[in-house]
Structures are given as structure tokens and as C-alpha cells.
Design an enzyme around this catalytic site. Structure first.
Site, short mmCIF file in Angstrom:
data_model
loop_
_atom_site.label_atom_id
_atom_site.label_comp_id
_atom_site.label_asym_id
_atom_site.label_seq_id
_atom_site.Cartn_x
_atom_site.Cartn_y
_atom_site.Cartn_z
N PRO A 10 -77.91 -10.38 108.57
CA PRO A 10 -79.03 -9.46 108.70
C PRO A 10 -80.37 -10.02 108.27
CG PRO A 10 -77.56 -8.81 106.91
CD PRO A 10 -76.86 -9.89 107.68
N ASN A 11 -81.37 -9.68 109.06
CA ASN A 11 -82.79 -10.00 108.83
C ASN A 11 -83.14 -11.46 109.09
OD1 ASN A 11 -83.52 -7.30 107.93
ND2 ASN A 11 -82.24 -7.76 106.15
N ARG A 18 -90.83 -13.48 108.28
CA ARG A 18 -90.38 -12.72 107.11
C ARG A 18 -90.61 -13.51 105.82
NH1 ARG A 18 -84.00 -12.72 105.45
NH2 ARG A 18 -84.19 -11.16 103.81
N TYR A 23 -88.79 -17.98 102.60
CA TYR A 23 -87.88 -18.48 103.64
C TYR A 23 -88.50 -19.52 104.57
CZ TYR A 23 -85.07 -14.57 102.03
OH TYR A 23 -84.33 -13.71 101.25
N ASN A 74 -74.72 -18.05 107.07
CA ASN A 74 -75.68 -17.43 106.16
C ASN A 74 -75.52 -15.92 106.31
OD1 ASN A 74 -77.78 -16.35 104.72
ND2 ASN A 74 -79.29 -17.84 105.40
N ALA A 77 -77.99 -10.59 103.02
CA ALA A 77 -77.69 -9.70 101.89
C ALA A 77 -76.22 -9.27 101.83
CB ALA A 77 -78.59 -8.47 101.94
N HIS A 80 -73.81 -10.46 98.96
CA HIS A 80 -73.71 -9.86 97.63
C HIS A 80 -72.89 -8.58 97.62
CE1 HIS A 80 -76.85 -12.80 97.31
NE2 HIS A 80 -77.65 -12.11 98.09
N ASP A 87 -62.87 -10.50 103.28
CA ASP A 87 -61.51 -10.40 103.81
C ASP A 87 -61.40 -11.11 105.16
OD1 ASP A 87 -60.78 -8.98 101.57
OD2 ASP A 87 -60.67 -7.03 102.57
N GLU A 98 -70.88 -21.32 103.10
CA GLU A 98 -71.92 -20.31 102.90
C GLU A 98 -73.24 -21.03 102.66
OE1 GLU A 98 -70.90 -17.36 99.85
OE2 GLU A 98 -73.00 -17.39 99.27
N HIS A 100 -77.54 -20.58 102.08
CA HIS A 100 -78.74 -19.77 101.83
C HIS A 100 -79.96 -20.66 101.86
CE1 HIS A 100 -76.19 -16.45 100.82
NE2 HIS A 100 -75.50 -17.26 100.05
N SER A 102 -82.92 -19.85 100.50
CA SER A 102 -83.53 -19.78 99.17
C SER A 102 -82.46 -20.07 98.11
CB SER A 102 -84.12 -18.38 98.94
OG SER A 102 -83.08 -17.41 98.93
N ARG A 107 -83.40 -16.20 91.81
CA ARG A 107 -84.03 -14.95 92.25
C ARG A 107 -83.47 -13.77 91.45
NH1 ARG A 107 -84.03 -14.72 98.58
NH2 ARG A 107 -85.50 -13.03 98.08
N ARG A 111 -78.76 -11.09 93.32
CA ARG A 111 -78.45 -12.16 94.28
C ARG A 111 -77.60 -13.26 93.64
NH1 ARG A 111 -81.96 -10.92 98.61
NH2 ARG A 111 -83.87 -9.98 97.82
C1 DQA Z 1 -80.52 -15.39 101.98
C2 DQA Z 1 -80.48 -14.90 100.53
C3 DQA Z 1 -80.03 -13.44 100.46
O1 DQA Z 1 -80.02 -12.99 99.10
C4 DQA Z 1 -80.98 -12.56 101.24
O2 DQA Z 1 -80.53 -11.22 101.24
C5 DQA Z 1 -81.21 -13.05 102.62
C6 DQA Z 1 -81.38 -14.49 102.85
C7 DQA Z 1 -81.10 -16.82 102.08
O3 DQA Z 1 -80.91 -17.45 103.13
O4 DQA Z 1 -81.77 -17.29 101.15
O5 DQA Z 1 -81.33 -12.28 103.56
O6 DQA Z 1 -79.20 -15.43 102.49
#
Ligand code: DQA
Length: 154
Positions: A10-11, A18, A23, A74, A77, A80, A87, A98, A100, A102, A107, A111
């Protein structure tokens, strides 16, 4: 041809617009095409998907089982919060890294916990877009070396 899957949650479709101070300025399309270049050079191919929907990400993980050598993920959110994604990762045989952009540990406290990391092969955090490339390289190297995968699916 051996294939990797790159999943963004997401996002992350808003990368480049953003919270650029956190980022960066590259769009997701920029990152995807650069990672594709990395894997093509190594003789692999890659499929890339982004979704804002937990269920769709779960479906993509399930569908990837037996298809991909590895998955770069990635989860945004959902990292978390999502026991359902945990699962799904635990249910498939494909190694997942995984990623990220950032450094989640630098942070907010919420997170600092990943509910997914314990079922992933590893986690890369805080290295910006380079993290996706490093994950791709690790997944391409790890083929045949799964004995290092001590923390997977436990
Ligand atoms: C993220 C870190 C997450 O905490 C955050 O919710 C994101 C981006 C990152 O790529 O740093 O959406 O996954």
C-alpha cells in the site's frame, strides 16, 4: 527462464510524490525498470506488481508458489500489522526478502516491529531503492544454497 517476483504494498504507487524526504524522488516505475535491468543482466526475468489491497497481495503470493525463485516484497504498512500476509509467506515454499526504503528502526516505534520478518529469508531496510537490487541479487545467489536459510518458515 528463472523468474523473480517483486511485490509492493500500500501507498508505494505514490513513490516519487509521497513524503519525498523519507522515500526519495524515484517513482515505482523507475525502481521496477532498474531492478529489471539488474536481473536481466544475471539471466533472470522479473514480474512486478503493486497493490493497496491485502487480499490481492495474498493472492499474488499464493500464485507465485512454484513459479518464482524468490520474491522481493515491500509490504508497506502491512509489515507491522498483517498476520494474514505472514501466514501467506509461511504457506509458500518461495523465499521472500522483506525490503523497506526507509530505515524503519529509525522511525516511529510502531514501525520497529515486523510481523513478517520471522517468516522471511531476510530483511533489508534503510538503503533506499538499492535495497530492491540487493534483495534481487541475494535471491539469485541463494538458489541451491538454502542451507543458510535458517530462519525461514519457523
Ligand atoms: C516502508 C516502511 C513502512 O513503515 C511504511 O508504512 C511504508 C513504506 C518503506 O519502504 O520504508 O509504507 O515499507
Amino acid at each position: 527462464m528463472n523468474r523473480l517476483l517483486m511485490l509492493n504494498g500500500p501507498n508505494l504507487n505514490l513513490l516519487g510524490a509521497r513524503e519525498k524526504d523519507i522515500y526519495g524522488t524515484q517513482t515505482l516505475a523507475d525502481i521496477e525498470s532498474a531492478v529489471k535491468e539488474t536481473v536481466l543482466q544475471a539471466g533472470y526475468d522479473i514480474d512486478c506488481f503493486q497493490s493497496n489491497h491485502e487480499g490481492e497481495l495474498i493472492d499474488l503470493l499464493h500464485q507465485g508458489n512454484g513459479v518464482y525463485e524468490g520474491i522481493i516484497f515491500n509490504p508497506g504498512a502491512f509489515t507491522h500489522t498483517s498476520i494474514a500476509l505472514r501466514d501467506a509467506i509461511a504457506a509458500i515454499d518461495v523465499p521472500v526478502i522483506e525490503v523497506h526504503l526507509s530505515n524503519v528502526y529509525a522511525r516511529e516505534a510502531f514501525r520497529h516491529t515486523s510481523v513478517l520478518a520471522p517468516v522471511c529469508m531476510g530483511q533489508i531496510t534503510g538503503l533506499g531503492p538499492e535495497g530492491y537490487h540487493l534483495a534481487a541479487k541475494a535471491l539469485m545467489h541463494v538458489k541451491g544454497r538454502r542451507e543458510f536459510n535458517v530462519n525461514t518458515k519457523n
